[in-house]
Design an enzyme around this catalytic site. Structure first.
Site, mmCIF file in Angstrom:
data_model
loop_
_atom_site.group_PDB
_atom_site.id
_atom_site.type_symbol
_atom_site.label_atom_id
_atom_site.label_comp_id
_atom_site.label_asym_id
_atom_site.label_seq_id
_atom_site.Cartn_x
_atom_site.Cartn_y
_atom_site.Cartn_z
ATOM 1 N N ARG A 145 0.836 -1.218 0.000
ATOM 2 C CA ARG A 145 0.000 0.000 0.000
ATOM 3 C C ARG A 145 0.864 1.259 0.000
ATOM 4 N NH1 ARG A 145 -4.528 -0.865 4.440
ATOM 5 N NH2 ARG A 145 -5.309 1.026 3.435
ATOM 6 N N GLN B 44 -6.038 9.295 6.877
ATOM 7 C CA GLN B 44 -4.762 8.826 7.424
ATOM 8 C C GLN B 44 -3.647 9.811 7.106
ATOM 9 O OE1 GLN B 44 -4.374 4.856 5.898
ATOM 10 N NE2 GLN B 44 -5.901 4.025 7.300
ATOM 11 N N ASP C 299 -15.245 2.743 3.495
ATOM 12 C CA ASP C 299 -15.043 1.400 4.061
ATOM 13 C C ASP C 299 -16.326 0.559 4.012
ATOM 14 O OD1 ASP C 299 -12.413 2.013 4.583
ATOM 15 O OD2 ASP C 299 -12.747 2.485 6.691
ATOM 16 N N ARG D 290 -10.223 -3.720 -3.551
ATOM 17 C CA ARG D 290 -11.616 -4.106 -3.274
ATOM 18 C C ARG D 290 -12.507 -4.017 -4.510
ATOM 19 N NH1 ARG D 290 -12.050 -1.494 2.795
ATOM 20 N NH2 ARG D 290 -11.000 -3.234 3.823
ATOM 21 N N ARG E 130 -12.967 -6.839 5.617
ATOM 22 C CA ARG E 130 -14.275 -6.348 5.143
ATOM 23 C C ARG E 130 -14.790 -7.174 3.961
ATOM 24 N NH1 ARG E 130 -12.328 -0.850 7.035
ATOM 25 N NH2 ARG E 130 -13.213 -0.935 9.133
HETATM 26 C C1 S3P Z 1 -8.934 5.476 8.169
HETATM 27 C C2 S3P Z 1 -9.014 6.192 7.007
HETATM 28 C C3 S3P Z 1 -9.428 5.617 5.723
HETATM 29 C C4 S3P Z 1 -10.133 4.292 5.916
HETATM 30 C C5 S3P Z 1 -9.384 3.397 6.851
HETATM 31 C C6 S3P Z 1 -9.275 4.039 8.225
HETATM 32 C C7 S3P Z 1 -8.490 6.150 9.402
HETATM 33 O O1 S3P Z 1 -8.281 5.414 4.914
HETATM 34 O O2 S3P Z 1 -10.322 3.642 4.673
HETATM 35 O O3 S3P Z 1 -10.049 2.151 6.978
HETATM 36 O O4 S3P Z 1 -8.604 5.573 10.492
HETATM 37 O O5 S3P Z 1 -8.022 7.292 9.299
HETATM 38 P P1 S3P Z 1 -7.608 6.606 4.029
HETATM 39 O O6 S3P Z 1 -7.050 7.614 4.947
HETATM 40 O O7 S3P Z 1 -6.544 5.914 3.229
HETATM 41 O O8 S3P Z 1 -8.704 7.150 3.181
#
Ligand code: S3P
Length: 428
Positions: free
Chosen positions: A121, A168, A314, A345, A387
């Site tokens: 990733r 994130q 998600d 996904r 998921r």
């Molecule tokens: C999350 C942000 C999302 C989400 C992940 C959890 C988080 O990802 O898909 O399951 O806890 O900040 P991205 O920041 O890559 O969009």
């Protein structure tokens, strides 16, 4: 391997485990604060436990108190110690990305890695802006992938426009910003989850939000807090869809987080004709929660507004299953981020639900789902993605014959006890 038999209906009342995103943040921000942070409802699932294990390697002390409570002894950024081991984030993107932000501004060396999925990733999306702040971050393929090595450095605030809506990345920059000189500003293209901003404010940081712009002032002192974690709407979504698609079902899921940057699944399901009542709205600290009552629904296809996608990203595996049981066509666009989740996904949903007879066309940025086809139990794989496993289990409820999910056990990444919770709701 897990086998799911078709079931008639789901009835009952339950709570889902604590929110995964908020649990990670509680552990990390609690560690960076001064004094005790008491967390009620911390999600004891593989991902947040991986965050706790990394914090332990960074010298943070914490203890479990009773079944449901976690106490973190925060000693500020300066309480962190150079880890003697490589920090292992396991399957958890939130762990590695948020910790990259924390570690960038320390005065020591650290290395972060994860499992095979996480090492595929993208990490460059965090490393690049951190480098603009003065961080020294290295990784495979010019800093794109983990393992990631960080040489802690003095940081300065920047203004950064996120190329994709990612909580994130935003959170990593805000956490680094706590340690930076001046102000760190993140401008989002769309509304990604804002748990970090809400929690940082509650801990005493100066956070300023105006529309899509979030700013944090550097060198803030955070004070330990008491936090109650809402139920995870991302876990609840699978049960909601299960109740919608099975006849004579009626579920009440209590204390679910309904933060508007997370609750897009409620809007999307309602747009498909779902009967969902949002009851007893209240707050757990800075986070809104409610009880969700969901009943059997006559679902029809919909076009999900791409602007809503970051608020339900998600939940697309769960929504894809709802769309299989809806009449007509459902279109999801603007969801290219699905390709870089725990697995791709887009491809995984089309292929694995396809084995059961679902008609799903993958697109570069989404899916087209032709609903109303009868599904047949099949042998499917979660591809190690929690998921995907839960989506396949829900799809199996209405299929003809049993479904086997290879690596179905990976639900424990976010929802330990998922199959038992499910079983407890099934009525003949
Ligand atoms: C999350 C942000 C999302 C989400 C992940 C959890 C988080 O990802 O898909 O399951 O806890 O900040 P991205 O920041 O890559 O969009």
């Amino acid at each position: 391997m897990v086998t799911i038999e078709p079931q008639l209906k789901l009835r009952g009342r339950l709570q889902v485990p604590g929110d995964k995103s908020i649990s990670h943040r509680a552990a990390i921000i609690g560690a960076l604060a001064h004094g005790m942070t008491e967390v009620e409802g911390f999600l004891r699932a593989r991902d947040p436990l991986q965050t706790l294990a990394c914090l332990t390697s960074l010298g943070v002390r914490w203890e479990n108190r009773g079944e449901n409570r976690l106490i973190i002894e925060g000693r500020g950024f300066d309480g962190l110690r150079e880890p003697k081991v490589v920090l292992d984030a396991g399957n958890s993107g939130t762990t590695i990305r948020l910790l990259m932000g924390v570690l960038a501004g320390t005065d020591f060396f650290s290395v972060l890695t994860g499992d095979a999925s996480l090492r595929r990733r993208p990490m460059g999306r965090v490393a690049e802006p951190l480098k603009e702040m003065g961080a020294r971050v290295f990784g495979r393929a010019q800093g794109q992938y983990a393992p990631v090595a960080i040489v802690g450095s003095p940081l300065r605030g920047i203004e950064y426009r996120l190329p994709v809506a990612s909580a994130q990345v935003k959170s990593a920059l805000l956490l680094a910003g706590l340690r930076a000189e001046g102000e760190t500003v993140v401008v989002e293209p769309g509304p990604s989850r804002d748990h970090t901003e809400r929690m940082l404010s509650a801990f005493g940081a100066e956070v300023d939000r105006k529309g899509r712009r979030v700013a944090v002032r550097g060198l803030a002192r955070l004070e330990g807090q008491r936090i109650v974690i809402p139920g995870d709407i991302s876990s609840a979504a699978f049960l909601m869809v299960a109740a919608c698609i099975r006849p004579r079902s009626d579920l009440i899921i209590e204390g679910v987080g309904v933060n508007p940057t997370r609750a897009g699944v409620i809007r999307a399901l309602r747009a498909m004709g779902a009967r969902i009542e949002v009851e007893n709205e209240r707050n757990f600290g800075p986070e809104p929660v409610a009880d969700l009552r969901v009943g059997t629904s006559d679902l029809h296809g919909t076009k999900i507004d791409p602007a809503l996608v970051p608020t339900l990203i998600d939940e697309i595996p769960a929504l894809a299953v709802a769309a299989c049981y809806a009449s007509g066509r459902t279109v999801v666009r603007g969801a290219g981020e699905l390709k870089v989740k725990e697995t791709n996904r887009i491809e995984a949903l089309a292929a694995e639900l396809g084995r059961m007879g679902a008609c799903i066309t993958p697109l570069p940025d989404g899916l087209v789902i032709e609903g109303g086809r009868e599904l047949t139990g099949a042998r499917c794989s979660s591809r190690g993605d929690h998921r995907m496993a839960m989506a396949l289990a829900v799809a199996a409820l209405g299929a003809r014959g049993p479904t086997t999910i290879v690596d179905g056990e990976c639900v424990d990444v976010s929802f330990p006890g998922f199959y038992q919770a499910f079983q407890g709701l099934v009525r003949p």
